[in-house]
Design an enzyme around this catalytic site. Structure first.
Site, PDB file in Angstrom:
ATOM      1  N   CYS A   1       0.905  -1.231  -0.087  1.00 27.55           N
ATOM      2  CA  CYS A   1      -0.103   0.078  -0.095  1.00 27.55           C
ATOM      3  C   CYS A   1       0.924   1.271  -0.052  1.00 27.55           C
ATOM      4  O   CYS A   1       1.403   1.742   0.850  1.00 27.55           O
ATOM      5  CB  CYS A   1      -0.989   0.059   1.231  1.00 27.55           C
ATOM      6  SG  CYS A   1      -2.091   1.444   1.263  1.00 27.55           S
TER       7      CYS A   1
ATOM      8  N   CYS B   1      -0.546   4.339   2.014  1.00 27.95           N
ATOM      9  CA  CYS B   1      -1.152   4.174   3.242  1.00 27.95           C
ATOM     10  C   CYS B   1      -0.599   3.018   4.178  1.00 27.95           C
ATOM     11  O   CYS B   1       0.756   2.508   4.044  1.00 27.95           O
ATOM     12  CB  CYS B   1      -2.605   4.397   3.692  1.00 27.95           C
ATOM     13  SG  CYS B   1      -3.214   4.683   5.045  1.00 27.95           S
ATOM     14  N   SER B   2      -1.460   2.153   4.703  1.00 32.14           N
ATOM     15  CA  SER B   2      -1.067   0.729   5.205  1.00 32.14           C
ATOM     16  C   SER B   2      -2.414  -0.119   4.948  1.00 32.14           C
ATOM     17  O   SER B   2      -2.615  -0.770   5.907  1.00 32.14           O
ATOM     18  CB  SER B   2      -1.082   1.168   7.035  1.00 32.14           C
ATOM     19  OG  SER B   2      -2.212   1.557   7.420  1.00 32.14           O
ATOM     20  N   CYS B   3      -2.878   0.072   3.843  1.00 37.69           N
ATOM     21  CA  CYS B   3      -4.267  -0.751   3.561  1.00 37.69           C
ATOM     22  C   CYS B   3      -3.933  -2.303   3.529  1.00 37.69           C
ATOM     23  O   CYS B   3      -2.809  -2.443   2.865  1.00 37.69           O
ATOM     24  CB  CYS B   3      -4.941  -0.354   2.534  1.00 37.69           C
ATOM     25  SG  CYS B   3      -5.389   1.195   2.590  1.00 37.69           S
TER      26      CYS B   3
END
Lengths: 210, 109
Positions: free
Chosen positions: A113, A116-118
């Site tokens: 990702c 972000c940190s999806c």
């Protein structure tokens, strides 16, 4: 008492209850108590949510992968509609749209990702720290083979590497290739070979007995 | 290296160093931050997009100086104020009261 020992998972505890109270910890306490006092949530909601979070682990994803390895109809369903297939197995994956990616002898998928940190957190638990790091987010789309090599996975040039960039609404699960020599194993034994890293795509499934 | 029109959080392709494989188990306060985000989202007070909007507006310095869940609680708090869940004055008063309880998270929580 300082937390100088390792947790059952073998990772160090982060300084927590015994370290000096930080500004952001103070804010967490205040926000939680205000939301409870105002009737938006209850203390029990918070306990239950943390319990649910703690109960999620890569074992859930491993069960999905092992079933895909042993049930051709399920694998087709999983690759066609990952969200529905996981729900059919009883996994509450929330509102996220899940896409399953099959690794083959010719194609290796890896997930990142960049924004972000999806992460498919409802199926694999919370993401590892490195998944959220600048280094992984930046480099995986530019030099995936080098990144994979740093994880100990060196792929021959004949294998195509596909990098999938997650979004807030869409998460990916890699279905690693089934290891050779596992024909006699049942789904439970196969699931034990499916690592978290193999479902992110920075690793492959373990060999039996490895 | 600069890219026109690219915001700081859009890191894909940027030069960066080696990946650090170390991991830590989440502390109780971090799990609570995560739970507050999930629960307040379920109540319609925020969502993933509003979480990220505040995170991304914090700028690159916050990414380097704050931990993951420090940034999250900052974003959750901003979202709660915007949603009218509580006022900045109520937050300030509550944080002051929390601090008076003791010098550690365990004592103050």
């Amino acid at each position: 008492m300082p937390h100088d020992h390792l947790s059952p998972s073998g990772h160090p505890y982060r300084a927590d209850n015994d370290a000096p109270l930080t500004y952001w910890q103070t804010m967490e306490i205040a926000v939680r108590e205000l939301l409870i006092e105002k009737g938006h949530i209850t203390a029990e909601d918070v306990h239950a949510q943390i319990d649910a979070m703690d109960a999620r682990s890569p074992a859930m994803g491993a069960a999905v992968v092992a079933r895909a390895w042993t049930d051709a109809d399920f694998k087709r369903q999983l690759l066609d509609d990952g969200s529905a297939a996981c729900r059919d197995m009883g996994f509450d994956i929330g509102p996220m749209h899940l896409i399953a990616l099959e690794n083959t002898a010719d194609i290796h998928n890896v997930v990142v990702c960049t924004l972000c940190s999806c992460y498919p957190r409802n199926l694999l638990g919370l993401p590892p720290d490195w998944y959220k790091s600048r280094e992984y987010r930046s480099r995986t789309v530019r030099e995936p083979r080098k990144v994979l090599a740093e994880f100990g996975l060196t792929l021959p040039d004949t294998v195509t590497v596909r990098v999938h960039d997650s979004t807030a609404d869409m998460r990916y699960l890699v279905v690693p290739a089934r290891p050779a020599g596992t024909e006699g194993l049942d789904a439970d034994a196969l699931a034990a070979l499916v690592t978290r890293d193999s479902m992110i795509g920075v690793g492959i499934a373990k060999q039996p007995g490895a | 290296m600069e890219y026109f029109g690219k915001r700081w959080h859009d890191m894909g392709g940027d030069p960066a160093g080696d990946i650090n494989p170390d991991q830590h188990d989440f502390a109780l306060w971090e799990k609570r931050v995560d739970a507050l985000m999930v629960l307040s989202s379920a109540k319609g007070l925020m969502n993933t997009d509003s979480l990220r909007r505040v995170l991304e507006d914090m700028g690159p310095d916050a990414y380097e100086t704050m931990s993951y869940y420090e940034r999250w609680i900052a974003s959750v708090t901003q979202n709660m104020v915007e949603a009218g869940a509580f006022s900045p004055e109520e937050l300030a008063a509550k944080m002051e009261a929390v601090k008076q309880r003791g010098g550690t998270y365990g004592a103050a929580t």
